[in-house]
Design a protein around this motif. Structure first.
Motif, PDB file in Angstrom:
ATOM      1  N   ALA A  98      40.045  45.986  43.604  1.00  0.00           N
ATOM      2  CA  ALA A  98      41.025  46.991  44.015  1.00  0.00           C
ATOM      3  C   ALA A  98      42.379  46.301  44.185  1.00  0.00           C
ATOM      4  O   ALA A  98      42.441  45.096  44.482  1.00  0.00           O
ATOM      5  N   LYS A 136      42.037  53.146  43.918  1.00  0.00           N
ATOM      6  CA  LYS A 136      40.827  52.625  43.271  1.00  0.00           C
ATOM      7  C   LYS A 136      40.449  53.594  42.156  1.00  0.00           C
ATOM      8  O   LYS A 136      40.614  54.803  42.302  1.00  0.00           O
ATOM      9  N   VAL A 137      39.922  53.078  41.096  1.00  0.00           N
ATOM     10  CA  VAL A 137      39.633  53.945  39.942  1.00  0.00           C
ATOM     11  C   VAL A 137      38.312  53.578  39.290  1.00  0.00           C
ATOM     12  O   VAL A 137      38.008  52.395  39.106  1.00  0.00           O
ATOM     13  N   ASP A 168      36.510  52.196  31.173  1.00  0.00           N
ATOM     14  CA  ASP A 168      36.037  50.872  31.590  1.00  0.00           C
ATOM     15  C   ASP A 168      35.971  49.908  30.408  1.00  0.00           C
ATOM     16  O   ASP A 168      36.708  48.933  30.332  1.00  0.00           O
TER      17      ASP A 168
END
Ligand code: CAO
Length: 424
Positions: A98, A136-137, A168
């Motif tokens: 993060a 945050k992802v 991702d």
């Protein structure tokens, strides 16, 4: 044959999927990837979606091939000393924590540069600088904020995420390219640099054609979208286009024989202009070759539903593989919808190493997706993922620690979970 990245040392501070995808690629090409994990815990994915109790999950094993694992508590003073030695020892540091996590540990970019001016420091974050920089992802958040979800799905349905992990794994791929580019730059200049990839940016890059369409909207309807032929006006933003082709050659997913029972009995069919006459012959509409309503791509655009409906009458009489054979003979671009089961069993993918069988000490044999990038002069083999902390002592020895020092580091909780006091 050697490996292209042999001699490159990567300090791999990644977890979950985006960062591990990147470092796995580099490891496949021969980089020595040293994965730092928290003692006793490790990458959270080791324990996520576990199919076999107490065995590293496929989620973890399939993203961490060819790496070595060292356990270090970065919040322990001695642990940070090891990390600093690793920074001096390695060429690249990759992380996807993060925002701010590495700074909070004390590994700021300034500190890293002091320790190793040649270091390449690569990060994945959810967003670039801006209002969301601190967020945050995860995968689907990136798909939604990068323009993929709003343009995926059917016009009259909700936005849809895709099964391909473009947020991702897609961003991990972008980061890997950034790292090898920075390595090349370092060869030329001797200097390291920061490489950052935001998942939102990575997805938007992959959704580039939809940004193209957004600008085309100012100049009229998107004629290759089915809704144009259906007489439905366009709004202010690019709509969802179902399975319409994203390029200049109209395409659709069409049913094949057996579709009633088999959810994957479909084929993607592209009505590429140069093979239009062959398509007319195959589907039994030779009259469409010269007919003013069908003969040219422009005439066909408003009639795509009718045309694909007619082609589907033909595809429904063939299995997807029969249709593929017949269409390929006439150079008509098409592709069967392949299930994961069919891909796992595909002999040609096994032969090229795109699907590989890997043996793991606690899991046994499992299938993985191998390196999709093939180099002619460098080998790339897929080796199993490491157990948690499997190479801790080995790496510490390489860093110059003696056996006594290694034991002491364990004792103070720098590389292992501190044993609770007997009284507790
Ligand atoms: N020893 C001690 N502490 C460690 C450690 C180690 N070896 N490794 C990590 N930690 C600590 C970090 O210091 C951090 O602690 P602080 O918050 O106190 O600074 C914490 O563990 C991990 O941080 P995190 O916030 O990154 O983890 P999370 O599970 O809460 O969030 C994720 C996960 C993915 C949402 C977040 O890392 C993120 O947004 N990453 C960037 C975007 C990204 O890559 N997303 C893709 C994930 S794949 O779907």
């Amino acid at each position: 044959m050697g490996k292209a990245l042999e001699g490159v040392r990567i300090l791999d501070f990644t977890h979950v999927q985006s960062g591990p995808t990147c470092t796995q690629l580099l490891a496949w090409f021969g980089a020595d990837v040293i994965k730092v994990e928290r003692p006793g815990v490790g990458d959270i994915t080791r324990g996520q979606l576990q199919d076999i109790p107490k065995v590293d999950s496929l989620y973890f094993t399939m993203l961490n091939h060819n790496k070595r694992s060292i356990t270090i508590d970065s919040k322990n003073k001695k642990g940070m000393e090891i990390l600093e030695r690793l920074v001096r020892h390695c060429d690249v540091l990759v992380e996807n924590f993060a925002p701010g996590a590495l700074d909070r540990m004390g590994l700021t970019w300034e500190r890293i540069q002091q320790l190793n001016p040649r270091m390449i420091y690569a990060s994945v974050k959810g967003f670039g600088p801006g209002p969301y920089a601190d967020c945050k992802v995860y995968e689907n958040v990136a798909q939604c904020t990068g323009g993929s979800a709003s343009t995926t799905g059917f016009r009259d349905g909700p936005p849809l995420v895709t099964g391909a992990q473009i947020g991702d794994s897609g961003t991990g791929l972008h980061l890997a390219l950034g790292i090898v580019t920075a390595l090349y730059h370092r060869v030329m200049t001797g200097k390291g640099q920061r490489v950052t990839c935001a998942m939102q940016d990575g997805v938007l890059n992959l959704a580039r054609v939809k940004m193209r369409d957004q600008q085309r909207l100012k100049h009229g309807p998107l004629t290759e979208y089915s809704q144009h032929g259906e007489g439905i006006p366009f709004g202010a933003a690019v709509p969802r286009a179902g399975n319409d082709s994203g390029g200049g050659q109209p395409g659709r997913i069409l049913k094949c024989k057996g579709w009633e029972k088999d959810p994957d009995a479909y084929i993607y069919f592209i009505t590429q202009a140069p093979v239009w006459e062959a398509i007319c012959d195959i589907i039994g509409e030779p009259g469409w070759k010269a007919h003013a309503d069908y003969a040219t791509p422009a005439a066909r655009l408003p009639r795509l539903n009718e045309i694909f409906g007619r082609i589907e009458q033909w595809t429904m009489t063939k299995s997807k593989f029969e249709a593929m054979d017949i269409l390929n003979e006439r150079d008509i671009p098409c592709g069967p919808i392949l299930s994961m089961k069919e891909l796992a069993e595909d002999p040609s993918l096994r032969a090229t190493g795109t699907i590989v069988e890997v043996d793991h000490p606690t899991r046994g044999k499992y299938l993985s997706v191998g390196n999709p990038i093939k180099l002619s002069a460098s080998t790339s083999e897929v080796k199993r993922s490491p157990l948690l902390g499997e190479q801790t002592e080995e790496v510490l020895r390489e860093l110059g620690y003696t056996a006594e020092e290694i034991a002491a580091l364990k004792q103070v909780g720098a590389t292992a979970v501190l044993k609770k006091a007997a009284a507790e």
